[in-house]
Design an enzyme around this catalytic site. Structure first.
Site, mmCIF file in Angstrom:
data_model
loop_
_atom_site.group_PDB
_atom_site.id
_atom_site.type_symbol
_atom_site.label_atom_id
_atom_site.label_comp_id
_atom_site.label_asym_id
_atom_site.label_seq_id
_atom_site.Cartn_x
_atom_site.Cartn_y
_atom_site.Cartn_z
ATOM 1 N N GLY A 89 -27.159 -8.449 6.364
ATOM 2 C CA GLY A 89 -26.233 -9.167 5.491
ATOM 3 C C GLY A 89 -26.267 -10.666 5.753
ATOM 4 C CG ASP A 90 -23.314 -12.655 6.253
ATOM 5 O OD1 ASP A 90 -22.776 -12.430 5.157
ATOM 6 O OD2 ASP A 90 -22.764 -12.438 7.342
ATOM 7 C CE LYS B 191 -26.394 -9.924 0.377
ATOM 8 N NZ LYS B 191 -26.256 -10.294 1.795
ATOM 9 N N GLY C 204 -19.344 -11.436 1.296
ATOM 10 C CA GLY C 204 -18.967 -12.836 1.130
ATOM 11 C C GLY C 204 -20.228 -13.587 0.750
ATOM 12 C CG HIS C 205 -22.512 -12.450 -1.953
ATOM 13 N ND1 HIS C 205 -22.947 -11.570 -2.902
ATOM 14 C CD2 HIS C 205 -22.554 -11.773 -0.781
ATOM 15 C CE1 HIS C 205 -23.239 -10.411 -2.329
ATOM 16 N NE2 HIS C 205 -23.010 -10.503 -1.046
ATOM 17 C CB THR C 206 -21.604 -19.054 0.616
ATOM 18 O OG1 THR C 206 -20.986 -18.189 1.565
ATOM 19 C CG2 THR C 206 -20.922 -20.409 0.627
ATOM 20 C CB THR D 217 -15.094 -6.800 6.868
ATOM 21 O OG1 THR D 217 -14.954 -5.682 5.982
ATOM 22 C CG2 THR D 217 -16.562 -7.199 6.959
ATOM 23 N NE ARG E 195 -15.459 16.541 -3.329
ATOM 24 C CZ ARG E 195 -15.736 17.770 -2.948
ATOM 25 N NH1 ARG E 195 -16.138 18.666 -3.829
ATOM 26 N NH2 ARG E 195 -15.624 18.127 -1.691
ATOM 27 C CD GLN F 52 -21.901 -4.877 2.080
ATOM 28 O OE1 GLN F 52 -22.160 -4.062 1.229
ATOM 29 N NE2 GLN F 52 -20.881 -5.702 1.950
ATOM 30 N NE ARG G 49 -16.124 -10.003 11.892
ATOM 31 C CZ ARG G 49 -16.603 -8.785 11.751
ATOM 32 N NH1 ARG G 49 -16.550 -7.926 12.753
ATOM 33 N NH2 ARG G 49 -17.144 -8.393 10.628
ATOM 34 N N PRO G 50 -17.861 -15.362 14.485
ATOM 35 C CG PRO G 50 -17.809 -15.643 16.802
ATOM 36 C CD PRO G 50 -16.938 -15.326 15.626
HETATM 37 P P1 GDP Z 1 -24.866 -13.777 1.545
HETATM 38 O O1 GDP Z 1 -23.775 -12.879 1.991
HETATM 39 O O2 GDP Z 1 -26.211 -13.151 1.710
HETATM 40 O O3 GDP Z 1 -24.667 -14.307 0.161
HETATM 41 O O4 GDP Z 1 -24.839 -15.037 2.530
HETATM 42 P P2 GDP Z 1 -23.528 -15.840 3.025
HETATM 43 O O5 GDP Z 1 -23.063 -16.698 1.927
HETATM 44 O O6 GDP Z 1 -22.562 -14.925 3.657
HETATM 45 O O7 GDP Z 1 -24.142 -16.672 4.216
HETATM 46 C C1 GDP Z 1 -25.198 -17.561 4.040
HETATM 47 C C2 GDP Z 1 -24.738 -18.945 4.494
HETATM 48 O O8 GDP Z 1 -25.854 -19.784 4.593
HETATM 49 C C3 GDP Z 1 -23.805 -19.633 3.519
HETATM 50 O O9 GDP Z 1 -22.941 -20.456 4.227
HETATM 51 C C4 GDP Z 1 -24.748 -20.449 2.654
HETATM 52 O O10 GDP Z 1 -24.127 -21.582 2.075
HETATM 53 C C5 GDP Z 1 -25.770 -20.856 3.659
HETATM 54 N N1 GDP Z 1 -27.146 -21.018 3.174
HETATM 55 C C6 GDP Z 1 -27.809 -20.288 2.243
HETATM 56 N N2 GDP Z 1 -29.098 -20.686 2.174
HETATM 57 C C7 GDP Z 1 -29.232 -21.687 3.069
HETATM 58 C C8 GDP Z 1 -30.341 -22.490 3.489
HETATM 59 O O11 GDP Z 1 -31.460 -22.350 3.033
HETATM 60 N N3 GDP Z 1 -30.095 -23.414 4.469
HETATM 61 C C9 GDP Z 1 -28.871 -23.581 5.014
HETATM 62 N N4 GDP Z 1 -28.741 -24.503 5.955
HETATM 63 N N5 GDP Z 1 -27.810 -22.838 4.650
HETATM 64 C C10 GDP Z 1 -27.999 -21.900 3.703
HETATM 65 P P1 IMO Z 2 -22.654 -9.753 2.609
HETATM 66 O O1 IMO Z 2 -22.715 -9.138 1.243
HETATM 67 C C1 IMO Z 2 -22.599 -9.222 6.925
HETATM 68 C C2 IMO Z 2 -20.806 -5.557 8.459
HETATM 69 C C3 IMO Z 2 -19.545 -5.694 9.286
HETATM 70 C C4 IMO Z 2 -19.709 -4.496 10.201
HETATM 71 C C5 IMO Z 2 -20.325 -3.447 9.301
HETATM 72 C C6 IMO Z 2 -19.325 -2.492 8.677
HETATM 73 O O2 IMO Z 2 -21.857 -11.006 2.675
HETATM 74 O O3 IMO Z 2 -24.018 -9.880 3.192
HETATM 75 P P2 IMO Z 2 -17.502 -2.722 6.754
HETATM 76 O O4 IMO Z 2 -16.322 -3.621 6.637
HETATM 77 O O5 IMO Z 2 -18.471 -2.840 5.625
HETATM 78 O O6 IMO Z 2 -17.120 -1.297 6.997
HETATM 79 O O7 IMO Z 2 -18.249 -3.216 8.095
HETATM 80 O O8 IMO Z 2 -20.964 -4.162 8.246
HETATM 81 N N1 IMO Z 2 -20.743 -6.179 7.115
HETATM 82 C C7 IMO Z 2 -21.371 -7.309 6.796
HETATM 83 N N2 IMO Z 2 -22.072 -8.176 7.568
HETATM 84 N N3 IMO Z 2 -22.482 -9.447 5.605
HETATM 85 C C8 IMO Z 2 -21.816 -8.580 4.806
HETATM 86 O O9 IMO Z 2 -21.804 -8.687 3.468
HETATM 87 C C9 IMO Z 2 -21.182 -7.479 5.405
HETATM 88 N N4 IMO Z 2 -20.424 -6.464 4.948
HETATM 89 C C10 IMO Z 2 -20.178 -5.676 5.996
HETATM 90 O O10 IMO Z 2 -19.526 -6.904 9.983
HETATM 91 O O11 IMO Z 2 -20.649 -4.778 11.209
HETATM 92 MG MG MG Z 3 -22.131 -12.908 3.302
#
Ligand code: GDP
Ligand code: IMO
Ligand code: MG
Length: 430
Positions: A13-14, A17, A41-43, A129, A143, A224, A303-304
């Site tokens: 995840g993160d 995307k 959480g998609h930024t 989360t 169900r 994820q 969270r870190p």
């Molecule tokens: P997602 O869940 O896959 O949509 O990703 P998140 O938004 O949770 O986390 C990605 C983080 O990296 C966000 O804070 C974005 O703004 C940032 N980000 C995305 N692409 C880049 C990149 O190429 N470089 C940097 N420095 N930050 C990025």
């Molecule tokens: P995006 O779409 C990163 C992780 C949680 C935990 C596990 C299970 O932003 O990439 P849950 O609350 O789903 O039962 O937690 O999955 N997790 C993520 N980690 N990005 C996410 O979504 C996540 N969604 C859940 O931290 O380890």
């Molecule tokens: Mg995310």
């Protein structure tokens, strides 16, 4: 089916995307979320303004794009209401939003159970989360879930709520020793929240099917990542949905071939939030330095994030599983100045080299990554859109990854802003 594409996370995840989806959504007519819920959480950053999407498809920033929250998602209705208010406050036009009447509702007892279970597990917890995702999908499978459509049949909703609340309260009170949840306030809260989402509720599967029949350009937005997939991730340290491209058909209500071209998103290194195996994790100062460089803090929980080297064994698994045809490599800019870079190319377990992932907890504990080291690079890459402007060793790093994975890196992301992208090949194929 050449006018559809799916964006999936190849790691935990993160991966970025949201940013990538946003970069492509301008070309799309429909964007569909097919699994997950408020755990995502998609930024997206547009000219310094930050948008964070939890339920709403990232394509909503483009007026005219139909954005569906599919049947495979789980919707925390009051939380969605807050999300919609925030987006409206940021001037976002929500008229393209549609919410599946078949999506399941996350209720406060799901969140309470998620929290209580995590607490009871202590250090053995998953590190969820705490958004109630697992308990909600469990009710769906059992169900006993309440779907969005049920909110609009008040007597039925009240009956389902009463029945579920009695059961969940028994568990919360007698097993976890927490306070019971009250029926009336919950009923009122959901009636009000239902009114707020009513204009958007629809049969999203039928809408997406119609769009496909008209050969419209459709993007499926994964949440994820593969390593959090219920079947193919690091179980039990996973989420409760199909986060791979396989989730598209069931979660959007389309035929399996509708997923189209799969674009897999990976960071140029690896992160993970929550507990569970992470073979290439960097502990101590090196990990903290990478976290600081990448500002690796969760978009949903703050969270870190745990940080580590890129892992080609893990990525190979994810690429095969998702049918990824093209790689998107994000956060290349973060690695600037970090020093020499390691990439895991295999694992070793019991003196044997392996290139598949173990299924058992002991297997994960017993393996050690086999690394190759590549030279790093210096300089500020943020916002670079021209590959020729990258330091030669950064270009070599990208080439190394695509060659070892056997797929082209069609996009390289060089910063959080929407425009910070290097295009190296055909992306969606639209
Ligand atoms: P997602 O869940 O896959 O949509 O990703 P998140 O938004 O949770 O986390 C990605 C983080 O990296 C966000 O804070 C974005 O703004 C940032 N980000 C995305 N692409 C880049 C990149 O190429 N470089 C940097 N420095 N930050 C990025
Ligand atoms: P995006 O779409 C990163 C992780 C949680 C935990 C596990 C299970 O932003 O990439 P849950 O609350 O789903 O039962 O937690 O999955 N997790 C993520 N980690 N990005 C996410 O979504 C996540 N969604 C859940 O931290 O380890
Ligand atoms: Mg995310």
């Amino acid at each position: 089916m050449s006018r559809t594409a799916t964006i999936v996370g190849l790691q935990w995840g993160d991966e970025g995307k949201g940013k990538i989806l946003d970069g492509l959504a301008g070309e799309a007519e429909v964007v569909v979320r097919y699994q997950g819920g408020g755990n995502a959480g998609h930024t997206v950053i547009v000219d310094g303004t930050k948008y964070v999407f939890h339920h709403v498809p990232t394509g909503i920033l483009y007026p005219g794009v139909l954005c569906a929250i599919g049947n495979g998602t789980v919707v925390d209705v009051p939380a969605l209401e807050v999300e919609l208010d925030e987006l409206r406050g940021q001037g976002v036009d929500l008229s393209g939003l549609r919410i599946s009447s078949r999506a399941h509702c996350v209720l406060p007892y799901h969140r309470a159970l998620d929290e209580a279970r995590e607490q009871a597990r202590g250090s053995a917890g998953i590190g969820t989360t705490k958004r109630g995702i697992g308990p909600c999908y469990a009710d769906k499978a059992s169900r006993t879930g309440i779907r969005v459509a049920d909110l609009f049949d008040p007597p039925r909703f009240a009956e389902l709520l009463r029945r579920n609340l009695d059961e969940k309260n028994a568990i919360l009170v007698h097993l976890y020793r927490t306070k019971p949840l009250e029926f009336e306030p919950l009923l009122d809260e959901y009636r009000r929240a239902a009114d707020a989402i009513a204009p958007y509720v629809d049969d999203t599967a039928a809408l997406v099917q119609a769009a496909l029949a008209q050969d419209k350009r459709v993007l499926f937005e994964g949440a994820q990542g593969v390593m959090l997939d219920l079947d193919h991730g690091t179980y039990p340290f996973v989420t409760s949905s199909s986060a791979s491209s396989a989730g598209v058909a069931a979660g959007a209500g389309v035929a399996p071939d509708a997923a189209g071209r799969v674009l897999g998103v990976s960071k140029a290194y690896t992160t993970r939030v929550g507990s569970g195996p992470f073979p290439t994790e960097l502990h101590g100062e090196p990990g903290e330095r990478l976290r600081a460089l990448g500002r690796e803090y969760g978009a949903t929980t703050g969270r870190p994030r745990r940080c580590g080297w890129l892992d080609l064994v893990q990525l190979g698994h994810a690429v095969r599983l998702t049918g990824t045809r093209a790689l998107v490599l994000t956060k290349l800019d973060t690695l600037s100045g970090y020093g020499p870079l390691k990439v895991a190319v295999a694992y070793e377990r019991g003196g044997r080299r392996i290139d598949t992932l173990p299924a058992d907890a002991r297997g994960w504990e017993e393996l050690t990554p086999v690394y190759e080291e590549l030279p790093g690079w210096e300089g500020d890459l943020v916002g670079t859109t021209d590959e020729a402007k990258l330091p030669p060793t950064a270009r070599d790093y990208v080439r190394f990854v695509e060659e070892r994975l056997g797929i082209p890196a069609v996009l390289v992301s060089t910063g959080p802003d929407r425009r910070a992208l290097i295009q190296r090949g055909e992306v969606t194929g639209f």
